[in-house]
Design a protein around this motif. Structure first.
Motif, PDB file in Angstrom:
ATOM      1  N   ASP A  71       0.479  -0.366  -0.140  1.00  0.00           N
ATOM      2  CA  ASP A  71       0.137  -0.147  -0.257  1.00  0.00           C
ATOM      3  C   ASP A  71       1.445   1.421  -0.034  1.00  0.00           C
ATOM      4  OD1 ASP A  71      -2.834   0.778  -0.007  1.00  0.00           O
ATOM      5  OD2 ASP A  71      -2.321   1.575   2.267  1.00  0.00           O
ATOM      6  N   ALA A  72       2.186   1.308   0.252  1.00  0.00           N
ATOM      7  CA  ALA A  72       2.653   2.223   0.752  1.00  0.00           C
ATOM      8  C   ALA A  72       3.487   2.802  -0.752  1.00  0.00           C
ATOM      9  CB  ALA A  72       4.053   2.493   1.910  1.00  0.00           C
ATOM     10  N   SER A  73       3.827   2.031  -1.666  1.00  0.00           N
ATOM     11  CA  SER A  73       3.834   2.603  -2.723  1.00  0.00           C
ATOM     12  C   SER A  73       3.258   3.369  -3.631  1.00  0.00           C
ATOM     13  CB  SER A  73       3.975   1.344  -3.699  1.00  0.00           C
ATOM     14  OG  SER A  73       2.822  -0.050  -4.108  1.00  0.00           O
ATOM     15  N   LYS A  74       1.349   3.350  -3.761  1.00  0.00           N
ATOM     16  CA  LYS A  74       0.769   4.195  -3.922  1.00  0.00           C
ATOM     17  C   LYS A  74       0.911   5.814  -3.211  1.00  0.00           C
ATOM     18  CE  LYS A  74      -4.782   4.522  -3.725  1.00  0.00           C
ATOM     19  NZ  LYS A  74      -5.736   3.809  -2.213  1.00  0.00           N
ATOM     20  N   TRP A  75       0.552   6.098  -1.651  1.00  0.00           N
ATOM     21  CA  TRP A  75       0.564   6.808  -1.533  1.00  0.00           C
ATOM     22  C   TRP A  75       1.899   7.663  -1.522  1.00  0.00           C
ATOM     23  CZ3 TRP A  75      -3.917   7.950  -0.702  1.00  0.00           C
ATOM     24  CH2 TRP A  75      -4.867   6.644  -0.364  1.00  0.00           C
ATOM     25  N   LEU A  76       2.989   7.149  -1.382  1.00  0.00           N
ATOM     26  CA  LEU A  76       4.122   7.590  -1.877  1.00  0.00           C
ATOM     27  C   LEU A  76       4.416   7.991  -3.264  1.00  0.00           C
ATOM     28  CD1 LEU A  76       6.853   5.037   0.370  1.00  0.00           C
ATOM     29  CD2 LEU A  76       6.027   7.918   0.839  1.00  0.00           C
ATOM     30  N   ARG A  77       3.689   7.634  -4.233  1.00  0.00           N
ATOM     31  CA  ARG A  77       4.069   8.086  -5.827  1.00  0.00           C
ATOM     32  C   ARG A  77       2.732   9.269  -6.079  1.00  0.00           C
ATOM     33  NH1 ARG A  77       3.231   3.034  -7.917  1.00  0.00           N
ATOM     34  NH2 ARG A  77       5.169   2.955  -8.007  1.00  0.00           N
ATOM     35  N   LEU A  78       1.182   8.849  -5.197  1.00  0.00           N
ATOM     36  CA  LEU A  78       0.412   9.507  -5.091  1.00  0.00           C
ATOM     37  C   LEU A  78       1.146  11.295  -4.721  1.00  0.00           C
ATOM     38  CD1 LEU A  78      -2.206  10.721  -6.349  1.00  0.00           C
ATOM     39  CD2 LEU A  78      -2.870  10.030  -3.831  1.00  0.00           C
ATOM     40  N   PHE A  79       2.358  11.357  -3.594  1.00  0.00           N
ATOM     41  CA  PHE A  79       2.299  12.088  -2.943  1.00  0.00           C
ATOM     42  C   PHE A  79       4.224  12.440  -2.687  1.00  0.00           C
ATOM     43  CE2 PHE A  79      -1.851  10.966  -0.160  1.00  0.00           C
ATOM     44  CZ  PHE A  79      -1.837  12.490  -1.302  1.00  0.00           C
ATOM     45  N   SER A  80       4.304  11.831  -3.800  1.00  0.00           N
ATOM     46  CA  SER A  80       5.833  11.769  -4.119  1.00  0.00           C
ATOM     47  C   SER A  80       6.501  13.438  -3.943  1.00  0.00           C
ATOM     48  CB  SER A  80       6.540  11.210  -5.389  1.00  0.00           C
ATOM     49  OG  SER A  80       6.093  12.060  -6.593  1.00  0.00           O
ATOM     50  N   GLU A  81       5.929  13.984  -5.023  1.00  0.00           N
ATOM     51  CA  GLU A  81       6.761  16.189  -5.046  1.00  0.00           C
ATOM     52  C   GLU A  81       6.225  16.533  -3.105  1.00  0.00           C
ATOM     53  OE1 GLU A  81       4.877  18.455  -7.842  1.00  0.00           O
ATOM     54  OE2 GLU A  81       4.807  16.876  -9.830  1.00  0.00           O
ATOM     55  N   ALA A  82       4.871  16.778  -2.510  1.00  0.00           N
ATOM     56  CA  ALA A  82       5.625  16.293  -1.112  1.00  0.00           C
ATOM     57  C   ALA A  82       6.140  16.108  -0.470  1.00  0.00           C
ATOM     58  CB  ALA A  82       3.159  15.392  -1.173  1.00  0.00           C
ATOM     59  N   TYR A  83       6.855  14.586  -0.762  1.00  0.00           N
ATOM     60  CA  TYR A  83       7.721  14.208   0.185  1.00  0.00           C
ATOM     61  C   TYR A  83       9.403  14.659   0.082  1.00  0.00           C
ATOM     62  CZ  TYR A  83       4.437  11.097   2.328  1.00  0.00           C
ATOM     63  OH  TYR A  83       3.429  10.004   3.750  1.00  0.00           O
ATOM     64  N   GLU A  84       9.516  14.832  -1.484  1.00  0.00           N
ATOM     65  CA  GLU A  84      10.713  14.921  -1.625  1.00  0.00           C
ATOM     66  C   GLU A  84      10.964  17.063  -1.092  1.00  0.00           C
ATOM     67  OE1 GLU A  84      13.846  15.721  -5.334  1.00  0.00           O
ATOM     68  OE2 GLU A  84      11.494  15.346  -6.490  1.00  0.00           O
ATOM     69  N   LYS A  85       9.686  18.100  -1.387  1.00  0.00           N
ATOM     70  CA  LYS A  85       9.461  19.077  -0.325  1.00  0.00           C
ATOM     71  C   LYS A  85       9.732  18.986   0.422  1.00  0.00           C
ATOM     72  CE  LYS A  85       7.582  23.644  -0.376  1.00  0.00           C
ATOM     73  NZ  LYS A  85       6.029  24.366  -0.929  1.00  0.00           N
ATOM     74  N   LYS A  86       9.325  17.771   1.364  1.00  0.00           N
ATOM     75  CA  LYS A  86       9.304  17.976   2.611  1.00  0.00           C
ATOM     76  C   LYS A  86      11.079  17.371   3.085  1.00  0.00           C
ATOM     77  CE  LYS A  86       7.248  18.011   6.937  1.00  0.00           C
ATOM     78  NZ  LYS A  86       6.955  19.935   7.725  1.00  0.00           N
TER      79      LYS A  86
END
Length: 161
Positions: free
Chosen positions: A45-60
């Motif tokens: 399940d993590a792959s779905k969320w990390l892919r969906l919000f990848s830009e936000a995670y990179e910024k954070k």
């Protein structure tokens, strides 16, 4: 069993977890808490969320995050709200990424994987109500299984920064 040790020039100790939780060993020069766990399969399940919000995670985080997590079975419950861990939380508010849930990140290094920088990763709900509180998830820039040839049952040593 969770192996805990705080690193310093003069201290290297181990403590066992109890059903009431654990306290990391401390001294004034200590700066790291170590936990060890064994790789276990997740549900993907993590792959779905990390892919969906990848830009936000990179910024954070200041770095790209691979779309997937590595699950570690610690053998005893991990307390996300123990003082040593809570002091290091990076709160990722749902409004920052457009998500339904807030996320906690805890910076760490994977000692036996070439000191790979990573984060412990969990929704705030799961830090208190996870069905398997002895499991933590790790995220980082690379696919850990592929990059380091990890299989279920392999041990990973994590230093919380």
């Amino acid at each position: 069993m969770i192996h805990l040790a705080l690193a310093s020039d003069t201290l290297s100790q181990t403590s066992q977890a109890s059903s009431a939780g654990y306290e990391p060993l401390r001294d004034t020069a200590a700066s790291l808490m170590r936990i060890c766990g064994r790789v276990q399969a997740g549900v993907g399940d993590a792959s779905k969320w990390l892919r969906l919000f990848s830009e936000a995670y990179e910024k954070k985080t200041g770095r790209p995050i691979f779309p997937g997590s590595l699950n570690l079975d610690l053998g005893a419950s991990f307390d996300w709200h123990a003082p040593y861990v809570a002091e290091r939380h990076i709160w990722f508010d749902r409004s920052e990424m457009g998500s339904e849930r807030d996320v906690l990140l805890v910076p760490c290094v994977l000692e036996n994987l070439s000191d790979q920088p990573a984060f412990l990763w969990s929704t705030t709900n799961a830090t208190r109500n996870r069905a398997d509180p002895w499991v933590v998830e790790l995220i980082c820039e690379v696919g850990l299984r592929e990059t380091y040839g990890l299989a279920d049952g392999d041990e990973v040593s994590v230093s919380i920064l």
